[in-house]
Design a protein around this motif. Structure first.
Motif, PDB file in Angstrom:
ATOM      1  N   LEU A   1      23.051  45.560  37.971  1.00  0.00           N
ATOM      2  CA  LEU A   1      21.925  44.685  38.264  1.00  0.00           C
ATOM      3  C   LEU A   1      22.107  44.453  39.691  1.00  0.00           C
ATOM      4  N   SER A   2      22.948  43.799  40.538  1.00  0.00           N
ATOM      5  CA  SER A   2      22.254  43.549  41.940  1.00  0.00           C
ATOM      6  C   SER A   2      21.791  44.832  42.885  1.00  0.00           C
TER       7      SER A   2
ATOM      8  N   ALA B   1      18.501  38.106  34.845  1.00  0.00           N
ATOM      9  CA  ALA B   1      18.847  39.290  33.942  1.00  0.00           C
ATOM     10  C   ALA B   1      18.557  38.297  32.796  1.00  0.00           C
ATOM     11  N   GLU B   2      19.528  37.831  32.692  1.00  0.00           N
ATOM     12  CA  GLU B   2      19.360  36.818  31.195  1.00  0.00           C
ATOM     13  C   GLU B   2      19.027  35.749  30.768  1.00  0.00           C
ATOM     14  N   ALA B   3      18.566  35.286  32.008  1.00  0.00           N
ATOM     15  CA  ALA B   3      17.315  33.837  31.374  1.00  0.00           C
ATOM     16  C   ALA B   3      16.294  34.455  30.843  1.00  0.00           C
ATOM     17  N   LEU B   4      15.645  35.734  32.316  1.00  0.00           N
ATOM     18  CA  LEU B   4      14.633  36.228  32.284  1.00  0.00           C
ATOM     19  C   LEU B   4      13.885  36.447  31.026  1.00  0.00           C
ATOM     20  N   LEU B   5      15.001  37.296  30.228  1.00  0.00           N
ATOM     21  CA  LEU B   5      14.922  37.949  28.750  1.00  0.00           C
ATOM     22  C   LEU B   5      15.053  37.138  28.193  1.00  0.00           C
ATOM     23  N   ALA B   6      15.395  35.739  27.637  1.00  0.00           N
ATOM     24  CA  ALA B   6      14.957  34.972  27.174  1.00  0.00           C
ATOM     25  C   ALA B   6      13.432  33.867  27.385  1.00  0.00           C
ATOM     26  N   VAL B   7      13.872  33.566  28.012  1.00  0.00           N
ATOM     27  CA  VAL B   7      11.803  32.998  28.538  1.00  0.00           C
ATOM     28  C   VAL B   7      10.796  34.187  27.885  1.00  0.00           C
ATOM     29  N   LYS B   8      10.938  35.634  28.441  1.00  0.00           N
ATOM     30  CA  LYS B   8      10.443  36.411  28.009  1.00  0.00           C
ATOM     31  C   LYS B   8      10.389  36.515  26.484  1.00  0.00           C
TER      32      LYS B   8
ATOM     33  N   SER C   1      13.232  28.198  20.440  1.00  0.00           N
ATOM     34  CA  SER C   1      14.382  29.197  20.903  1.00  0.00           C
ATOM     35  C   SER C   1      14.456  30.888  20.598  1.00  0.00           C
ATOM     36  N   GLY C   2      15.399  30.574  22.111  1.00  0.00           N
ATOM     37  CA  GLY C   2      15.267  32.036  22.576  1.00  0.00           C
ATOM     38  C   GLY C   2      16.883  32.263  22.810  1.00  0.00           C
ATOM     39  N   GLY C   3      17.211  33.228  23.577  1.00  0.00           N
ATOM     40  CA  GLY C   3      18.464  33.547  23.498  1.00  0.00           C
ATOM     41  C   GLY C   3      18.781  34.997  23.289  1.00  0.00           C
ATOM     42  N   PRO C   4      19.730  35.257  23.941  1.00  0.00           N
ATOM     43  CA  PRO C   4      20.556  37.042  23.508  1.00  0.00           C
ATOM     44  C   PRO C   4      20.386  37.557  21.924  1.00  0.00           C
ATOM     45  N   MET C   5      19.832  36.671  21.042  1.00  0.00           N
ATOM     46  CA  MET C   5      19.866  37.245  19.635  1.00  0.00           C
ATOM     47  C   MET C   5      18.160  37.591  19.465  1.00  0.00           C
ATOM     48  N   TYR C   6      17.206  36.877  20.539  1.00  0.00           N
ATOM     49  CA  TYR C   6      15.728  36.944  19.968  1.00  0.00           C
ATOM     50  C   TYR C   6      15.808  38.608  21.083  1.00  0.00           C
ATOM     51  N   TYR C   7      16.504  38.021  22.108  1.00  0.00           N
ATOM     52  CA  TYR C   7      15.778  39.521  22.789  1.00  0.00           C
ATOM     53  C   TYR C   7      16.306  41.002  22.307  1.00  0.00           C
ATOM     54  N   ILE C   8      18.210  40.967  21.941  1.00  0.00           N
ATOM     55  CA  ILE C   8      17.780  41.415  21.184  1.00  0.00           C
ATOM     56  C   ILE C   8      17.567  42.620  19.824  1.00  0.00           C
ATOM     57  N   GLU C   9      17.002  41.040  19.338  1.00  0.00           N
ATOM     58  CA  GLU C   9      16.011  41.642  18.707  1.00  0.00           C
ATOM     59  C   GLU C   9      14.964  42.077  18.264  1.00  0.00           C
ATOM     60  N   ARG C  10      14.438  41.614  19.437  1.00  0.00           N
ATOM     61  CA  ARG C  10      12.463  41.330  19.897  1.00  0.00           C
ATOM     62  C   ARG C  10      12.170  42.428  20.904  1.00  0.00           C
ATOM     63  N   GLY C  11      13.802  42.850  21.692  1.00  0.00           N
ATOM     64  CA  GLY C  11      13.466  43.476  23.035  1.00  0.00           C
ATOM     65  C   GLY C  11      14.086  45.263  22.180  1.00  0.00           C
TER      66      GLY C  11
ATOM     67  N   GLY D   1      20.457  47.263  28.481  1.00  0.00           N
ATOM     68  CA  GLY D   1      19.391  48.726  27.967  1.00  0.00           C
ATOM     69  C   GLY D   1      17.527  48.068  28.054  1.00  0.00           C
ATOM     70  N   LEU D   2      17.549  46.857  28.435  1.00  0.00           N
ATOM     71  CA  LEU D   2      16.616  45.867  28.875  1.00  0.00           C
ATOM     72  C   LEU D   2      16.827  46.383  30.233  1.00  0.00           C
ATOM     73  N   SER D   3      17.005  46.965  31.019  1.00  0.00           N
ATOM     74  CA  SER D   3      16.956  46.498  32.422  1.00  0.00           C
ATOM     75  C   SER D   3      15.835  46.992  33.521  1.00  0.00           C
ATOM     76  N   GLY D   4      15.399  47.592  32.357  1.00  0.00           N
ATOM     77  CA  GLY D   4      13.977  48.505  32.702  1.00  0.00           C
ATOM     78  C   GLY D   4      13.261  47.073  32.994  1.00  0.00           C
ATOM     79  N   VAL D   5      12.980  46.441  31.965  1.00  0.00           N
ATOM     80  CA  VAL D   5      11.914  45.213  32.107  1.00  0.00           C
ATOM     81  C   VAL D   5      12.127  44.716  32.413  1.00  0.00           C
ATOM     82  N   ILE D   6      13.083  44.322  33.023  1.00  0.00           N
ATOM     83  CA  ILE D   6      13.697  42.922  33.981  1.00  0.00           C
ATOM     84  C   ILE D   6      13.330  43.545  34.978  1.00  0.00           C
ATOM     85  N   ALA D   7      13.421  44.706  35.093  1.00  0.00           N
ATOM     86  CA  ALA D   7      13.101  45.744  36.510  1.00  0.00           C
ATOM     87  C   ALA D   7      11.741  45.362  37.203  1.00  0.00           C
TER      88      ALA D   7
END
Length: 464
Positions: free
Chosen positions: A31-32, A116-123, A134-144, A436-442
């Motif tokens: 990611l760096s 990266a994980e905070a970005l995904l949590a808010v998105k 409500s957010g966090g890995p469980m949500y971006y794993i399911e929805r993303g 898996g969602l690094s493209g979204v992060i970038a």
């Protein structure tokens, strides 16, 4: 029971072995590079965002429950804990002074992971039936990532850590033991008072937890850092040699001395990286749960703000502990270890006022551990809400409070081992999602900074 302990220990060694550590640090390195070393070039901006209100939320009802600063304090309340005092001493005792350097490296790359994980949590966050975010890995794993199985696995592991690991027993034991040793208060008395305090704060939900964290975390972190700065000033002549020893030991074997058995470069690296990750929790998936509660309209902005948590936790607080231990020579004192080693280091560093040094460590340990309990209570609550809905939250809270109450009286090694296992297992689904969602992060990152450039150009054009 002995056989079960051995099996659990073997599983723990495997879970926290080289594969997971490589995955954790490797994700940060990947990611760096992909984000252009954002943790270096955007750190000043991140610190600016941390202490300033998002202008986009001033004139409108922003989504979220707490301020961006409060969300970072809540996350830090869970990460700045016994690991910063006890864990650092343990890592250096095992891996030598060089372990501190590798702790820095884990934190440096971990800042990109935390972003990266905070970005995904808010998105990918949602609003629950109670109107809370409500957010966090469980949500971006399911929805993303579109994977409910991994999302549920993360939530189960998260509740396990809250109930049996970082969230209760380890912290409760640290508090009751520290108060008993320093102030001679019976364990039962401390346990009752602690349980009441935890219940009063946690039953109030995220807003109550964040208010307490906003007060305690900055105050205790600054107090602890100032205490170590005084020690460094009083022993300034030894500082160059201390830094040189840390850097040398990171790349060359450290010979046995005092109570230190000697260390290879590989052992120093493993000790530093594992303790660094355990302390700042970058990649484990806990901090983004707090990030999702922030009042903000930009996932990138909150990612930058949350990234500062790793900087404060490891680059500042853990460094202060580690440098003090090495500078005073207490890292290899055969008569002390863990919290006792850190206390001895502060005593030695403040020879004219040894009781002040002891007080800084003891009070710091008590409050750091207390806020860790609060932070992990919230993480477990959000995992419970994901699995069972809002109807499961109160049941979860009552069980959590009951576990805090019995925590001072539990001395089962098997529980600590199980806690380490579920803690490590949390990271696996989270890291899979981040990669898996690094493209979204970038893409989100690129768009955000391109928009900033356009806004700056428009302002310059208008001003001409």
């Amino acid at each position: 029971m002995e056989k079960i302990n051995q099996i659990a220990q073997s599983i723990n060694t495997f879970v926290w072995g080289p594969p997971l550590l490589i995955l954790l640090v490797g994700t940060g390195i990947y990611l760096s590079f992909r984000l252009g070393f954002l943790q270096v070039f955007k750190l000043p901006l991140a610190l600016k965002y941390l202490f300033s209100e998002d202008p986009e939320t001033k004139d409108m009802q922003a989504e979220g429950d707490i301020s961006a600063f409060a969300s970072v304090c809540t996350a830090l309340s869970a990460t700045i804990g016994t690991g910063n005092i006890v864990g650092v001493a343990t890592a250096i005792r095992l891996g030598g002074p060089g372990a501190l350097f590798w702790m820095w490296m884990a934190a440096f790359f971990g800042m990109a992971t935390k972003y990266a994980e905070a970005l995904l949590a808010v998105k990918y966050r949602v609003v629950d039936e109670n109107g809370q975010m409500s957010g966090g890995p469980m949500y971006y794993i399911e929805r993303g990532l579109k994977n409910k199985f991994l999302a549920k696995c993360f939530a189960i592991f998260g509740i396990g850590v809250a109930f049996f690991g970082i969230g209760t027993f380890a912290q409760v034991n640290s508090i009751t033991s520290a108060v008993n040793i320093a102030f001679k208060v019976p364990v039962v008395v401390t346990g009752v008072i602690l349980t009441i305090c935890v219940a009063m704060v946690t039953l109030g939900g995220i807003k109550s937890i964040s208010k307490v964290s906003e007060f305690i975390v900055p105050f205790m972190a600054v107090s602890y850092i100032l205490g170590t700065v005084v020690i460094l000033i009083m022993n300034a002549s030894q500082l160059p040699a201390t830094v040189a020893l840390i850097l040398k030991s990171a790349f060359t074997p450290t010979a046995a001395a005092g109570g230190f058995a000697g260390s290879t470069v590989a052992l120093a690296l493993k000790s530093g990286v594992s303790r660094g990750v355990f302390s700042n929790e970058s990649g484990l998936g806990s901090a983004p749960i707090a990030a999702a509660a922030a009042k903000t309209k930009s996932c990138v902005r909150q990612g930058l703000v949350q990234m500062t948590g790793t900087f404060f936790d490891t680059i500042l607080v853990c460094s202060m502990t580690g440098i003090t231990l090495v500078l005073t020579g207490m890292w290899n004192n055969p008569n002390v270890e863990g919290a006792a080693a850190t206390t001895a280091a502060f005593r030695a560093g403040l020879p004219g006022i040894p009781m002040v040094g002891e007080l800084i460590v003891t009070v710091g340990l008590i409050f750091f551990a207390f806020t860790t309990i609060l932070g992990w209570n919230y993480y477990g609550e959000r995992c419970t809400e994901y699995l069972f809905g809002v109807k499961g939250i109160n049941i979860y809270k009552y069980i959590f409070i009951a576990l805090v109450a019995i925590g001072p009286f539990l001395k089962l090694n098997l529980i600590w081992t199980i806690a380490d296992i579920v803690n490590g297992l949390m990271a696996i689904p989270n890291l899979i999602a981040i990669i898996g969602l690094s493209g979204v992060i970038a893409s989100e990152t690129k768009k955000y900074f391109e928009d900033i450039k356009k806004e700056d150009k428009n302002k310059q054009t208008v001003g001409m």
